[in-house]
Design an enzyme around this catalytic site. Structure first.
Site, PDB file in Angstrom:
ATOM      1  N   GLY A  69       4.544  -0.050   4.524  1.00 59.14           N
ATOM      2  CA  GLY A  69       3.705   0.326   4.167  1.00 59.14           C
ATOM      3  C   GLY A  69       3.877   1.131   2.859  1.00 59.14           C
ATOM      4  CG  LEU A  91       1.832  -3.081   6.675  1.00 57.72           C
ATOM      5  CD1 LEU A  91       0.906  -3.568   5.073  1.00 57.72           C
ATOM      6  CD2 LEU A  91       1.395  -2.201   6.589  1.00 57.72           C
ATOM      7  CG  ASP A  92       4.778  -4.294   3.971  1.00 56.41           C
ATOM      8  OD1 ASP A  92       4.862  -4.914   3.460  1.00 56.41           O
ATOM      9  OD2 ASP A  92       4.789  -2.704   3.604  1.00 56.41           O
ATOM     10  CD  GLN A  93       5.893  -5.516  11.871  1.00 60.18           C
ATOM     11  OE1 GLN A  93       6.738  -5.701  12.648  1.00 60.18           O
ATOM     12  NE2 GLN A  93       5.312  -4.568  12.211  1.00 60.18           N
TER      13      GLN A  93
END
Length: 321
Positions: free
Chosen positions: A203, A229-231
């Site tokens: 994030g 998100l961001d994974q």
């Protein structure tokens, strides 16, 4: 899913989640002698996505006919269907998405201008106009798709990506979350760089998160974008020491050159087809054939101790009498 290779044709279906989509597509392929090697599907926020890897080497129709038949089916089902034949991947075109930070875009342009990118930067798309002068310097079209608050028009984004026949989307510090409508259409073809060692500190304000958590080592991660998100699957990472009492601005000065480096290497690995995604993890196709620095420098391995290891101590390893 099976590893995406240049041997297989990739067919992607995106639309509303309706019953019968899979059966309609697979039946059409079967009738034309197309062999399905792998099929993966997902639904997010009411958007359905199916990615199918198929072998078209023995199909009984031409490539043009298959494209047309799939487009007719797409119109009938009210979905989008894209087809990427193996040779379609030979010519790589990049769309770069940006907000206001320039360092990653500048690095991409420098690599392109020096002939080290391996693809053409066809368009820069921003949700703010700040980096338009940089794009103009390199004579690359720039499109601002954001409103006064920077909220992007994703319909316009999709139109631009189609217009420029985009093979790879690079998020060069693009500070907006892409919806499933975009991500599903370009699965494993969107690369982002995040200023932390993911999965830590996802994030916004990742450098500040590192400071607040008091970590001694921080870093950056280039990864494929997914709907989480961001994974997405990690491609490359870089690390650095966090100086005592460091400010967010000081970490940015240390991290931004590494962001650009990790992003460029991830782009290079993708364009050269040196990596693939298997069960959510990136893998090198031929590890012995690359000198890519996916993580920390190899010299670190020599500095790390190799003992003790559980069960190898003299007392523990001796058999009891």
């Amino acid at each position: 899913m099976v590893a995406v290779t240049r041997e297989f044709t990739e067919i992607t279906v995106v639309g509303d989640d309706e019953t019968g989509l899979i059966a309609n597509v697979t039946s059409l392929l079967f009738e034309r002698g197309v062999n399905i090697e792998d099929l993966d599907q997902a639904v997010r926020e009411g958007v359905f996505r199916m990615t199918t890897m198929v072998d078209t080497s023995e199909m009984i129709v031409t490539e043009e006919t298959l494209r047309n038949d799939l487009q007719d089916l797409a119109a009938e089902l009210d979905v989008d269907i894209t087809v990427r034949f193996p040779k379609d991947r030979e010519t790589q075109s990049i769309a770069v998405l940006v907000t206001k930070e320039s360092h990653c875009l500048e690095a991409i342009f420098e690599a392109w201008a020096s002939g080290n990118l391996g693809a053409d930067v066809e368009v820069v798309i921003g949700n703010h106009p700040d980096l338009q002068p940089l794009a103009e310097k390199y004579e690359v079209p720039f499109h601002d798709i954001g409103d006064e608050k920077g909220t992007p028009d994703e319909d316009e984004l999709l139109d631009l990506l189609a217009e420029y026949d985009t093979d790879l989307i690079v998020l060069a510090r693009y500070m907006r979350i892409l919806s499933p409508d975009v991500v599903f259409r370009y699965e494993n073809r969107i690369i982002n760089v995040h200023p932390s060692l993911l999965p830590s500190f996802p994030g916004a304000s990742a450098y500040m998160q590192a400071i607040e958590e008091g970590v001694r080592i921080a870093g950056v991660t280039a990864h494929y974008v997914t709907t989480d998100l961001d994974q997405g699957p990690v491609i490359t990472q870089r690390v650095f020491n966090v100086p005592p009492e460091a400010t967010e601005e000081e970490l940015q000065e240390i991290g931004q050159p590494l962001e650009a480096e990790a992003l460029l290497e991830a782009i290079d690995l993708h364009l050269n087809d040196e990596i693939y995604v298997h069960r959510g993890r990136t893998r090198l196709r031929e590890p012995e054939e690359t000198d890519a620095q996916l993580g920390a420098p190899e010299q670190l391995d020599d500095l790390n101790p190799d003992r003790p290891i559980d069960g190898l101590g003299e007392i523990v390893s001796e058999p009891s009498e």
